[in-house]
Design a protein around this motif. Structure first.
Motif, PDB file in Angstrom:
ATOM      1  N   LEU A 121       0.722  -1.274   0.209  1.00 33.50           N
ATOM      2  CA  LEU A 121       0.046   0.180  -0.100  1.00 33.50           C
ATOM      3  C   LEU A 121       0.804   1.406   0.004  1.00 33.50           C
ATOM      4  N   THR A 122       0.607   2.117  -1.087  1.00 33.69           N
ATOM      5  CA  THR A 122       1.395   3.432  -0.901  1.00 33.69           C
ATOM      6  C   THR A 122       0.735   4.316  -0.041  1.00 33.69           C
ATOM      7  N   VAL A 123       1.300   5.494   0.104  1.00 31.85           N
ATOM      8  CA  VAL A 123       0.855   6.716   0.822  1.00 31.85           C
ATOM      9  C   VAL A 123      -0.502   7.101   0.185  1.00 31.85           C
ATOM     10  N   GLN A 124      -0.355   7.159  -1.033  1.00 32.66           N
ATOM     11  CA  GLN A 124      -1.516   7.730  -2.082  1.00 32.66           C
ATOM     12  C   GLN A 124      -2.687   6.869  -1.519  1.00 32.66           C
ATOM     13  N   GLN A 125      -2.690   5.426  -1.881  1.00 38.36           N
ATOM     14  CA  GLN A 125      -3.408   4.779  -1.543  1.00 38.36           C
ATOM     15  C   GLN A 125      -4.047   4.792  -0.222  1.00 38.36           C
ATOM     16  N   LEU A 126      -3.442   4.716   0.785  1.00 36.51           N
ATOM     17  CA  LEU A 126      -3.839   4.876   2.256  1.00 36.51           C
ATOM     18  C   LEU A 126      -4.627   6.414   2.334  1.00 36.51           C
ATOM     19  N   CYS A 127      -4.240   7.299   1.708  1.00 42.26           N
ATOM     20  CA  CYS A 127      -5.104   8.515   1.763  1.00 42.26           C
ATOM     21  C   CYS A 127      -6.311   8.289   0.979  1.00 42.26           C
ATOM     22  N   GLY A 128      -6.353   7.545  -0.044  1.00 39.61           N
ATOM     23  CA  GLY A 128      -7.702   7.284  -0.680  1.00 39.61           C
ATOM     24  C   GLY A 128      -8.523   6.328   0.154  1.00 39.61           C
TER      25      GLY A 128
END
Length: 312
Positions: A259-266
């Motif tokens: 999981l990337t930071v972008q995916q976690l934010c999403g």
């Protein structure tokens, strides 16, 4: 409010099961038999629910079952298959994330449920979260695929709101069974005409079809339509955003994806959108509400095996 939490939790079973269905279908089911795949998913599920409900359609429900089966099962399943074949899963899921807004707008004229500001805000935030989770900027865009995915959104949203409008006076399990059975019966002759004999299934494929039939179809659709009976369409639509969330988390757990930071934010945005759409009061149901006693019977059919649930 406690009752609403229960209905939200039950409804959430559907998008979570549908989120796992992407992985199971891609990994184990034949990719070149979309009509048979849809028929073998829908018809056994419908017959199982029909055996459990022990009720057959009466009066207008013969043609209503045909209409809902065509919209919510036959056409929808085929459009989703086409979209999944010509679009990356991320892009197809992003287009499908528009469905909460579509359901809200259709529920307004069809079942007199005016979308609340919180529902509209939740849909916008949830869609933004799905885009953050799934879009990386490298997806190839297929116009036919986007059209198929968008058509699937419109067809299923219209079918689901029609089911909410028509199903207030019938048992949820029975009406779900009729839709799945009708949709499967429409698909079976079409599959035989277009795709020839049924595909030979390996043991893993047979087990996968068992999961898709029992969990991702019979259980999921029964939970979804129960949610539509008891909750506003806007709330149910937003709960559907758990579908791509499940897909991302499953990829992390099974395929060892990171999981990337972008995916976690999403993911956080999607969950925030779902929370925004929660019902504000226990009595706020929309046009499909039922009395508490009937609601209990829906959760446990043994309480009223032979009766019909009526609206309150």
């Amino acid at each position: 409010m406690e009752a609403n939490v229960r209905w939200v939790a039950l409804t959430a079973v559907a998008p979570m099961a549908w989120g796992t269905n992407y992985f199971v279908t891609h990994e184990f089911l034949p990719a070149d038999r979309p009509l048979y795949g849809a028929a073998l998913r829908a018809l056994p599920a419908g017959l199982i629910l029909l055996a459990l409900s022990r009720k057959r359609p009466r009066g207008a429900w013969w043609w209503r079952s045909a209409v809902l089966g065509l919209l919510n099962v036959s056409v929808f399943f085929v459009l989703v298959y086409v979209a999944s074949q010509v679009l990356p899963t991320s892009l197809a899921s992003t287009v499908m994330a528009v469905s909460p807004l579509a359901m809200m707008l259709m529920a307004w004229p069809l079942v007199s449920e005016r979308p609340r500001t919180a529902h509209l805000a939740g849909a916008a935030i949830g869609l933004a979260g799905v885009c953050l989770m799934l879009l990386t900027g490298t997806e190839s865009v297929s116009v036919p695929g986007v059209l198929a995915s968008a058509s699937a959104v419109l067809v299923s949203s219209f079918g689901h709101i029609l089911a909410k409008r028509w199903s207030a006076d019938v048992d949820v399990l029975a009406s779900t069974a009729w839709q799945l059975t009708a949709g499967g019966l429409f698909l079976l002759p079409a599959a035989a005409a277009v795709e020839g004999p049924p595909p030979a299934l390996s043991v893993p494929a047979s087990l996968a079809f068992g999961y898709v039939t029992l969990v991702a179809t019979a259980l999921a659709f029964a939970a979804w339509f129960t949610g539509l009976r008891h909750l506003p369409a806007g709330t149910v639509g937003l709960i559907g955003l758990l579908n791509p969330v499940t897909g991302v988390l499953l990829g992390t757990a099974v395929a060892a994806e990171v999981l990337t930071v972008q995916q976690l934010c999403g993911l956080v945005l999607v969950l925030a959108g779902v929370v925004l759409g929660r019902p504000t009061r226990a009595g706020r149901r929309g046009s499909g509400r039922v009395p508490a006693q009937a609601a209990g019977k829906l959760l446990d059919p043994k309480l009223d095996r032979g009766s019909t649930v009526s609206s309150g």
